[in-house]
Design an enzyme around this catalytic site. Structure first.
Site, PDB file in Angstrom:
ATOM      1  N   GLY A  10     -12.563   1.905  -1.018  1.00  0.00           N
ATOM      2  CA  GLY A  10     -11.168   1.569  -1.280  1.00  0.00           C
ATOM      3  C   GLY A  10     -10.995   0.406  -2.219  1.00  0.00           C
ATOM      4  O   GLY A  10      -9.912  -0.189  -2.280  1.00  0.00           O
TER       5      GLY A  10
ATOM      6  N   THR B 189       2.906   2.080  -2.179  1.00  0.00           N
ATOM      7  CA  THR B 189       4.217   1.785  -2.763  1.00  0.00           C
ATOM      8  C   THR B 189       4.244   2.036  -4.265  1.00  0.00           C
ATOM      9  O   THR B 189       5.320   2.161  -4.846  1.00  0.00           O
ATOM     10  CB  THR B 189       4.606   0.312  -2.510  1.00  0.00           C
TER      11      THR B 189
ATOM     12  N   ASP C 256      -3.840   0.492  -9.082  1.00  0.00           N
ATOM     13  CA  ASP C 256      -5.277   0.255  -9.218  1.00  0.00           C
ATOM     14  C   ASP C 256      -5.655  -0.041 -10.662  1.00  0.00           C
ATOM     15  O   ASP C 256      -6.424  -0.967 -10.954  1.00  0.00           O
ATOM     16  CB  ASP C 256      -6.061   1.470  -8.732  1.00  0.00           C
TER      17      ASP C 256
ATOM     18  N   TYR D 137      -3.925  12.114   0.485  1.00  0.00           N
ATOM     19  CA  TYR D 137      -3.203  11.216  -0.415  1.00  0.00           C
ATOM     20  C   TYR D 137      -2.092  11.959  -1.144  1.00  0.00           C
ATOM     21  O   TYR D 137      -0.934  11.521  -1.177  1.00  0.00           O
ATOM     22  CB  TYR D 137      -4.193  10.606  -1.412  1.00  0.00           C
TER      23      TYR D 137
ATOM     24  N   GLU E   6       0.836  -1.208   0.000  1.00  0.00           N
ATOM     25  CA  GLU E   6       0.000   0.000   0.000  1.00  0.00           C
ATOM     26  C   GLU E   6       0.866   1.251   0.000  1.00  0.00           C
ATOM     27  O   GLU E   6       1.822   1.351   0.767  1.00  0.00           O
ATOM     28  CB  GLU E   6      -0.908   0.004   1.233  1.00  0.00           C
TER      29      GLU E   6
END
Length: 363
Positions: free
Chosen positions: A117, A32, A165, A214, A30
């Site tokens: 998420g 990364t 994603d 973020y 996460e």
């Protein structure tokens, strides 16, 4: 209340193409991806469908059945709002690559819970691009498609995201982990640890990346890389090397470096118990060093960890709300997930509104 617009009504007949793309749940790795690092996502059974046909009036017409919202814009018009930003970004970027995208009608529906998420935005982008690819018979491989989708989110939705994603939505499946190297985009399909399956539970706290910290976390990682004299935190291989950094850069870098090491260990093949331990360590790092967890996610992961059929648990997605993922004993996912959700409801804490997402409750 007016009835929801159906695809047949929207297209005045059947659509020319109908495609879909899955969401994703990330097991390890996460925050990364924008550090050129490593990750292990899995596609979700929930997905986003996009239907499309050419428009007959020179305008782009977009409709989201999920939001019951329409967006219209001209070929040379202004950027639309809401979900249209993601779709318009995909269209404009294709046009910039020389693809002659004509005015279109596009209908969207999804059973991906928003704000959990599970990458509903990446699924929307990938499905949009797949629909245009199918309609125009344009050649776009899975990696190129993911790259365009990522740029659409960065340049049109304002989220300076990595590519995990979009790669997961474009290339992953529900039965395997997708090991991904964010720098080279090399990827490898890997099995889940033997004797295990996944639970995903929504904490009940929604989040929006564009409204979270973020982008701030990414800027902190870039500042840490600069002070360490490396291209990205992926190039730091020893957690001790970040201890000389000032806070909070030290903590941000410590998470990324240790998270990469966890992914590489898991990629090498570990049993379910050790994989669960790595997931637990990942959550603690996200909570304590990266500061992206919240009370509901902490309560939920702790409840999952103490269940007899769960090996380990962590938040999934960027944090700031959303869902948790847990690795549990094969054949016990629904039972364990239901048990934990009931426990949360009775406890009445921050995660009292938790709901089981995967596996989906029986209809």
């Amino acid at each position: 209340m007016a009835a929801l617009l159906s695809p047949t009504e929207f297209f005045r007949g059947p659509p020319a193409v109908h495609v879909w793309a899955p969401g994703r749940v990330n097991l390890l790795g996460e925050h990364t991806d924008y550090n050129d690092g490593y990750m292990l996502p899995v596609a979700t059974p929930q997905r986003t469908d996009v239907m499309a046909a050419r428009s007959d009036d020179g305008m782009f017409h977009l409709f989201s059945a999920t939001l019951d919202e329409a967006v219209d814009f001209a070929q040379d018009g202004s950027t639309p709002h809401g979900f249209g930003r993601y779709m318009e970004g995909c269209i404009r970027l294709l046009q910039q690559r020389g693809v002659a995208v004509p005015p279109l009608r596009m209908y969207v529906r999804s059973n991906l819970a928003l704000g959990t998420g599970l990458s509903s935005s990446a699924a929307l982008e990938v499905a949009t691009l797949r629909a245009i690819r199918a309609l125009l018979k344009t050649e776009l491989d899975g990696v190129t498609l993911a790259q365009i989708a990522q740029q659409a989110e960065i340049r049109y939705a304002g989220v300076n995201c990595g590519i995990m994603d979009q790669m997961a939505s474009s290339l992953a499946d529900e039965e395997h982990m997708l090991f991904l190297d964010a720098r080279t985009l090399d990827h490898q399909v890997l099995p889940l640890p033997p004797g295990s399956e996944l639970i995903v539970i929504n904490s009940g706290v929604p989040r929006q990346l564009a409204e979270s910290k973020y982008n701030e976390r990414r800027a902190e990682c870039e500042a840490a890389s600069k002070l360490l004299g490396v291209q990205a935190l992926r190039d730091v291989h020893d957690v001790a090397d970040v201890e000389k950094l000032p806070s909070p850069l030290k903590e941000r870098a410590r998470h990324v470096v240790s998270e990469n090491l966890r992914v590489l260990e898991a990629r090498g093949g570990v049993d379910a118990a050790r994989f669960g331990e790595l997931m637990n360590l990942s959550h603690y790092s996200l909570r304590d060093d990266y500061l992206v967890s919240i009370a509901a996610l902490d309560e939920l992961t702790e409840a999952l960890r103490t269940d007899p059929d769960v090996f380990g648990a962590r938040l999934t997605g960027a944090g700031f709300g959303g869902a948790c993922v847990a690795l549990c004993r094969a054949g016990k996912a629904h039972e364990a997930g239901t048990r934990v959700v009931e426990r949360m409801r009775h406890a009445g804490g921050a995660a009292a509104s938790a709901t089981l997402l995967i596996p989906a409750p029986p209809a």
